[in-house]
Enzyme design. Sequence first.
Site, PDB file in Angstrom:
ATOM      1  N   GLU A 196      -1.705  -3.308 -19.972  1.00  0.00           N
ATOM      2  CA  GLU A 196      -0.475  -4.061 -19.711  1.00  0.00           C
ATOM      3  C   GLU A 196      -0.435  -5.358 -20.531  1.00  0.00           C
ATOM      4  OE1 GLU A 196       2.464  -3.797 -17.476  1.00  0.00           O
ATOM      5  OE2 GLU A 196       1.911  -1.760 -17.971  1.00  0.00           O
ATOM      6  N   ARG A 214      -5.866   7.700  -6.373  1.00  0.00           N
ATOM      7  CA  ARG A 214      -4.890   6.735  -6.850  1.00  0.00           C
ATOM      8  C   ARG A 214      -3.998   6.285  -5.696  1.00  0.00           C
ATOM      9  NH1 ARG A 214      -3.750   2.778 -10.477  1.00  0.00           N
ATOM     10  NH2 ARG A 214      -2.737   3.584 -12.339  1.00  0.00           N
ATOM     11  N   TYR A 216       2.181  -9.493 -13.442  1.00  0.00           N
ATOM     12  CA  TYR A 216       0.856  -8.850 -13.475  1.00  0.00           C
ATOM     13  C   TYR A 216       0.251  -9.022 -14.869  1.00  0.00           C
ATOM     14  CZ  TYR A 216      -2.622  -5.075 -13.710  1.00  0.00           C
ATOM     15  OH  TYR A 216      -3.778  -4.353 -13.895  1.00  0.00           O
ATOM     16  N   ALA A 275      -7.874  -6.954  -7.661  1.00  0.00           N
ATOM     17  CA  ALA A 275      -6.584  -7.387  -8.208  1.00  0.00           C
ATOM     18  C   ALA A 275      -5.449  -6.952  -7.302  1.00  0.00           C
ATOM     19  CB  ALA A 275      -6.356  -6.766  -9.591  1.00  0.00           C
ATOM     20  N   LYS A 298      -3.102 -11.232 -15.739  1.00  0.00           N
ATOM     21  CA  LYS A 298      -4.278 -10.576 -16.321  1.00  0.00           C
ATOM     22  C   LYS A 298      -4.649 -11.203 -17.673  1.00  0.00           C
ATOM     23  CE  LYS A 298      -5.751  -7.167 -13.618  1.00  0.00           C
ATOM     24  NZ  LYS A 298      -7.144  -6.850 -13.289  1.00  0.00           N
ATOM     25  N   THR A 344     -12.883  -1.192  -2.375  1.00  0.00           N
ATOM     26  CA  THR A 344     -12.059  -0.283  -1.564  1.00  0.00           C
ATOM     27  C   THR A 344     -10.962   0.390  -2.390  1.00  0.00           C
ATOM     28  OG1 THR A 344     -10.673  -2.159  -0.932  1.00  0.00           O
ATOM     29  CG2 THR A 344     -12.414  -1.533   0.611  1.00  0.00           C
ATOM     30  N   GLY A 345     -10.824  -0.001  -3.660  1.00  0.00           N
ATOM     31  CA  GLY A 345      -9.781   0.577  -4.510  1.00  0.00           C
ATOM     32  C   GLY A 345     -10.232   1.866  -5.181  1.00  0.00           C
ATOM     33  N   HIS A 358      -5.474   5.041 -15.681  1.00  0.00           N
ATOM     34  CA  HIS A 358      -6.368   6.134 -15.297  1.00  0.00           C
ATOM     35  C   HIS A 358      -6.116   6.464 -13.831  1.00  0.00           C
ATOM     36  CE1 HIS A 358      -8.396   2.232 -15.338  1.00  0.00           C
ATOM     37  NE2 HIS A 358      -8.941   2.604 -14.186  1.00  0.00           N
ATOM     38  N   THR A 391      -6.550  -4.878 -18.981  1.00  0.00           N
ATOM     39  CA  THR A 391      -5.578  -3.784 -18.895  1.00  0.00           C
ATOM     40  C   THR A 391      -4.709  -3.629 -20.142  1.00  0.00           C
ATOM     41  OG1 THR A 391      -3.491  -3.210 -17.784  1.00  0.00           O
ATOM     42  CG2 THR A 391      -4.149  -5.480 -17.628  1.00  0.00           C
TER      43      THR A 391
HETATM   44  P1  NAP Z   1      -6.574  -0.655  -6.668  1.00  0.00           P
HETATM   45  O1  NAP Z   1      -6.842   0.736  -6.209  1.00  0.00           O
HETATM   46  O2  NAP Z   1      -5.274  -1.291  -6.360  1.00  0.00           O
HETATM   47  O3  NAP Z   1      -7.754  -1.588  -6.084  1.00  0.00           O
HETATM   48  C1  NAP Z   1      -7.666  -2.981  -6.144  1.00  0.00           C
HETATM   49  C2  NAP Z   1      -8.790  -3.562  -5.310  1.00  0.00           C
HETATM   50  O4  NAP Z   1      -8.722  -4.998  -5.344  1.00  0.00           O
HETATM   51  C3  NAP Z   1      -8.741  -3.168  -3.824  1.00  0.00           C
HETATM   52  O5  NAP Z   1     -10.052  -2.911  -3.373  1.00  0.00           O
HETATM   53  C4  NAP Z   1      -8.195  -4.422  -3.173  1.00  0.00           C
HETATM   54  O6  NAP Z   1      -8.568  -4.562  -1.830  1.00  0.00           O
HETATM   55  C5  NAP Z   1      -8.884  -5.476  -4.012  1.00  0.00           C
HETATM   56  N1  NAP Z   1      -8.322  -6.814  -3.861  1.00  0.00           N
HETATM   57  C6  NAP Z   1      -7.020  -7.182  -3.974  1.00  0.00           C
HETATM   58  N2  NAP Z   1      -6.886  -8.502  -3.778  1.00  0.00           N
HETATM   59  C7  NAP Z   1      -8.120  -8.991  -3.536  1.00  0.00           C
HETATM   60  C8  NAP Z   1      -8.629 -10.269  -3.255  1.00  0.00           C
HETATM   61  N3  NAP Z   1      -7.837 -11.348  -3.190  1.00  0.00           N
HETATM   62  N4  NAP Z   1      -9.981 -10.421  -3.071  1.00  0.00           N
HETATM   63  C9  NAP Z   1     -10.790  -9.332  -3.118  1.00  0.00           C
HETATM   64  N5  NAP Z   1     -10.350  -8.087  -3.357  1.00  0.00           N
HETATM   65  C10 NAP Z   1      -9.037  -7.915  -3.569  1.00  0.00           C
HETATM   66  O7  NAP Z   1      -6.779  -0.762  -8.257  1.00  0.00           O
HETATM   67  P2  NAP Z   1      -7.596   0.197  -9.261  1.00  0.00           P
HETATM   68  O8  NAP Z   1      -6.646   1.180  -9.835  1.00  0.00           O
HETATM   69  O9  NAP Z   1      -8.845   0.623  -8.637  1.00  0.00           O
HETATM   70  O10 NAP Z   1      -7.905  -0.841 -10.444  1.00  0.00           O
HETATM   71  C11 NAP Z   1      -9.097  -1.626 -10.431  1.00  0.00           C
HETATM   72  C12 NAP Z   1      -8.916  -2.807 -11.376  1.00  0.00           C
HETATM   73  O11 NAP Z   1      -8.649  -2.336 -12.700  1.00  0.00           O
HETATM   74  C13 NAP Z   1      -7.756  -3.728 -11.021  1.00  0.00           C
HETATM   75  O12 NAP Z   1      -8.144  -5.039 -11.384  1.00  0.00           O
HETATM   76  C14 NAP Z   1      -6.624  -3.262 -11.937  1.00  0.00           C
HETATM   77  O13 NAP Z   1      -5.722  -4.312 -12.162  1.00  0.00           O
HETATM   78  C15 NAP Z   1      -7.409  -2.882 -13.164  1.00  0.00           C
HETATM   79  N6  NAP Z   1      -6.838  -1.827 -14.001  1.00  0.00           N
HETATM   80  C16 NAP Z   1      -6.498  -0.630 -13.452  1.00  0.00           C
HETATM   81  C17 NAP Z   1      -6.007   0.368 -14.278  1.00  0.00           C
HETATM   82  C18 NAP Z   1      -5.627   1.710 -13.721  1.00  0.00           C
HETATM   83  O14 NAP Z   1      -4.926   2.459 -14.428  1.00  0.00           O
HETATM   84  N7  NAP Z   1      -6.083   2.080 -12.539  1.00  0.00           N
HETATM   85  C19 NAP Z   1      -5.886   0.152 -15.667  1.00  0.00           C
HETATM   86  C20 NAP Z   1      -6.274  -1.079 -16.180  1.00  0.00           C
HETATM   87  C21 NAP Z   1      -6.768  -2.056 -15.348  1.00  0.00           C
HETATM   88  P3  NAP Z   1      -7.642  -3.979  -0.632  1.00  0.00           P
HETATM   89  O15 NAP Z   1      -8.119  -2.561  -0.455  1.00  0.00           O
HETATM   90  O16 NAP Z   1      -7.984  -4.883   0.493  1.00  0.00           O
HETATM   91  O17 NAP Z   1      -6.228  -4.053  -1.071  1.00  0.00           O
HETATM   92  N1  GDD Z   2       5.341   3.067  -9.613  1.00  0.00           N
HETATM   93  C1  GDD Z   2       6.390   3.746 -10.084  1.00  0.00           C
HETATM   94  N2  GDD Z   2       7.227   4.371  -9.195  1.00  0.00           N
HETATM   95  N3  GDD Z   2       6.585   3.793 -11.406  1.00  0.00           N
HETATM   96  C2  GDD Z   2       7.630   4.519 -11.870  1.00  0.00           C
HETATM   97  C3  GDD Z   2       8.508   5.193 -11.011  1.00  0.00           C
HETATM   98  C4  GDD Z   2       8.303   5.107  -9.603  1.00  0.00           C
HETATM   99  O1  GDD Z   2       9.030   5.657  -8.801  1.00  0.00           O
HETATM  100  N4  GDD Z   2       9.423   5.831 -11.779  1.00  0.00           N
HETATM  101  C5  GDD Z   2       9.114   5.581 -13.053  1.00  0.00           C
HETATM  102  N5  GDD Z   2       8.040   4.769 -13.112  1.00  0.00           N
HETATM  103  C6  GDD Z   2       7.429   4.233 -14.354  1.00  0.00           C
HETATM  104  C7  GDD Z   2       7.231   2.721 -14.329  1.00  0.00           C
HETATM  105  O2  GDD Z   2       8.467   2.052 -14.625  1.00  0.00           O
HETATM  106  C8  GDD Z   2       6.187   2.581 -15.440  1.00  0.00           C
HETATM  107  O3  GDD Z   2       6.824   2.545 -16.693  1.00  0.00           O
HETATM  108  C9  GDD Z   2       5.382   3.882 -15.329  1.00  0.00           C
HETATM  109  O4  GDD Z   2       6.132   4.757 -14.488  1.00  0.00           O
HETATM  110  C10 GDD Z   2       3.982   3.713 -14.750  1.00  0.00           C
HETATM  111  O5  GDD Z   2       4.061   2.963 -13.559  1.00  0.00           O
HETATM  112  P1  GDD Z   2       2.811   2.808 -12.570  1.00  0.00           P
HETATM  113  O6  GDD Z   2       2.256   4.136 -12.227  1.00  0.00           O
HETATM  114  O7  GDD Z   2       3.259   1.925 -11.450  1.00  0.00           O
HETATM  115  O8  GDD Z   2       1.689   2.121 -13.469  1.00  0.00           O
HETATM  116  P2  GDD Z   2       1.733   0.910 -14.524  1.00  0.00           P
HETATM  117  O9  GDD Z   2       1.590   1.530 -15.878  1.00  0.00           O
HETATM  118  O10 GDD Z   2       2.871   0.016 -14.283  1.00  0.00           O
HETATM  119  O11 GDD Z   2       0.409   0.104 -14.133  1.00  0.00           O
HETATM  120  C11 GDD Z   2      -0.834   0.773 -13.948  1.00  0.00           C
HETATM  121  O12 GDD Z   2      -1.527   0.863 -15.178  1.00  0.00           O
HETATM  122  C12 GDD Z   2      -1.899  -0.404 -15.740  1.00  0.00           C
HETATM  123  C13 GDD Z   2      -2.610  -0.100 -17.077  1.00  0.00           C
HETATM  124  O13 GDD Z   2      -1.666   0.067 -18.081  1.00  0.00           O
HETATM  125  C14 GDD Z   2      -1.618  -0.020 -12.907  1.00  0.00           C
HETATM  126  O14 GDD Z   2      -2.787   0.704 -12.558  1.00  0.00           O
HETATM  127  C15 GDD Z   2      -2.056  -1.372 -13.445  1.00  0.00           C
HETATM  128  O15 GDD Z   2      -2.947  -1.998 -12.510  1.00  0.00           O
HETATM  129  C16 GDD Z   2      -2.811  -1.134 -14.769  1.00  0.00           C
HETATM  130  O16 GDD Z   2      -3.219  -2.366 -15.320  1.00  0.00           O
END
Ligand code: NAP
Ligand code: GDD
Length: 324
Positions: free
Chosen positions: A125, A182, A147, A80, A151, A10-11, A177, A123
């Site tokens: 992170e 998002r 987080y 996650a 991870k 669903t994400g 990404h 990630t």
């Molecule tokens: P997202 O939109 O927040 O989606 C997270 C998904 O995990 C949702 O479907 C959520 O379900 C599900 N989930 C949360 N807790 C769960 C549980 N206990 N059991 C089963 N499902 C659960 O995240 P995303 O951006 O698609 O990212 C996908 C994965 O890649 C995550 O593991 C994230 O940490 C990792 N990641 C993301 C990025 C990025 O930039 N997007 C980068 C590096 C790694 P609900 O809809 O019910 O909340």
């Molecule tokens: N969310 C958020 N909201 N972030 C902010 C804001 C705000 O109002 N203002 C500044 N930021 C800065 C945060 O402090 C961080 O440095 C940066 O924007 C990115 O924040 P997020 O978009 O929340 O993403 P993230 O980099 O912390 O985490 C995402 O990327 C990771 C990969 O590097 C998530 O998708 C993680 O799940 C993923 O692992």
Amino acid sequence: MKSAIITGITGQDGSYLAELLLSKGYKVYGFNRRTSTPNTQRIEHLKDKIEVIYGDVTDSYSIYRALKKAEPSEFYNLAAQSFVGSSWDLPESTCEIDGLGVVKALEAIKNCNPAIKFYQASTSELYGKVREVPQNENTPFHPRSPYGFAKMMGYWATVNYRESYNMFAVNGILFNHESPRRGIEFVTRKITYGVARIKLGLDKAITLGNLDAKRDWGFAPEYVDAMWRMLQHKQPEDFVIASGHTHSVRDFVIAAFEAIGVKDYEKYVKTDARFMRPAEVQELVGDASKAEKLLGWKPKTGFKELVKIMVDSDVKLISEGGKV
Ligand code: NAP
Ligand code: GDD
């Protein structure tokens, strides 16, 4: 026919990955937890093509049941608590889901069918307080949030199941990404949605935290293709997936306002300590040359194009009365 389980379907990434696997002829099973109100809007258009199995990665038996039902050849663990900002408020449950949840999935696969290929959503992170620039598969980790350290457990569990039990288990170390799908609390979407509301006269400003943080932002549909490629590679290996370019949050704001023809962005941006973090990851930039060489993967969408895709999509969404 190949079949796959996607946790986190669903994400953002889960929905794009489901589309990709369906286009490749897979039978797709989505592992989805129960919620009090429906949260399936990102996969609504796929509902007749995929099968949803209720479960939770913190509940081992539900993972076993899903494996028994789907008999998958591939398992993509995307589930996650993925918002870094919330992880300081929810350190324990973040570890349960993002750390122990990975161990539970790996253990279930090892016991049911260790031939299932396993993808772990690792990630950038993990690099946190970065030790070198750019970061590659050999850069040491220094996570900076619950987080990040949750991870870290998932990452090492995946490496250890591969090394101990000869399983095809891999980490995709993905840098940020983004896309029109998002989540709204992440900074890119918060900006593009806010800018769209300002353009349409619905808001006067957006309120953000640290504008100087730098991220390596790419386009999500391209990144899920890399996940699939990792599981088709001849041997299990970990890969960095990144654009190779870094931009500040301020750069993102400027590009988003430019996309609606506004140059004096400062008038519309406020900052508030509420959106600052107890510890920050100041600068991320990835080196995905291994993925290019071994998987033939390369990013295509540039930074400004990505920002414009997201702004245009939010303007359209709001104009048509759609919901986030
Ligand atoms: P997202 O939109 O927040 O989606 C997270 C998904 O995990 C949702 O479907 C959520 O379900 C599900 N989930 C949360 N807790 C769960 C549980 N206990 N059991 C089963 N499902 C659960 O995240 P995303 O951006 O698609 O990212 C996908 C994965 O890649 C995550 O593991 C994230 O940490 C990792 N990641 C993301 C990025 C990025 O930039 N997007 C980068 C590096 C790694 P609900 O809809 O019910 O909340
Ligand atoms: N969310 C958020 N909201 N972030 C902010 C804001 C705000 O109002 N203002 C500044 N930021 C800065 C945060 O402090 C961080 O440095 C940066 O924007 C990115 O924040 P997020 O978009 O929340 O993403 P993230 O980099 O912390 O985490 C995402 O990327 C990771 C990969 O590097 C998530 O998708 C993680 O799940 C993923 O692992």
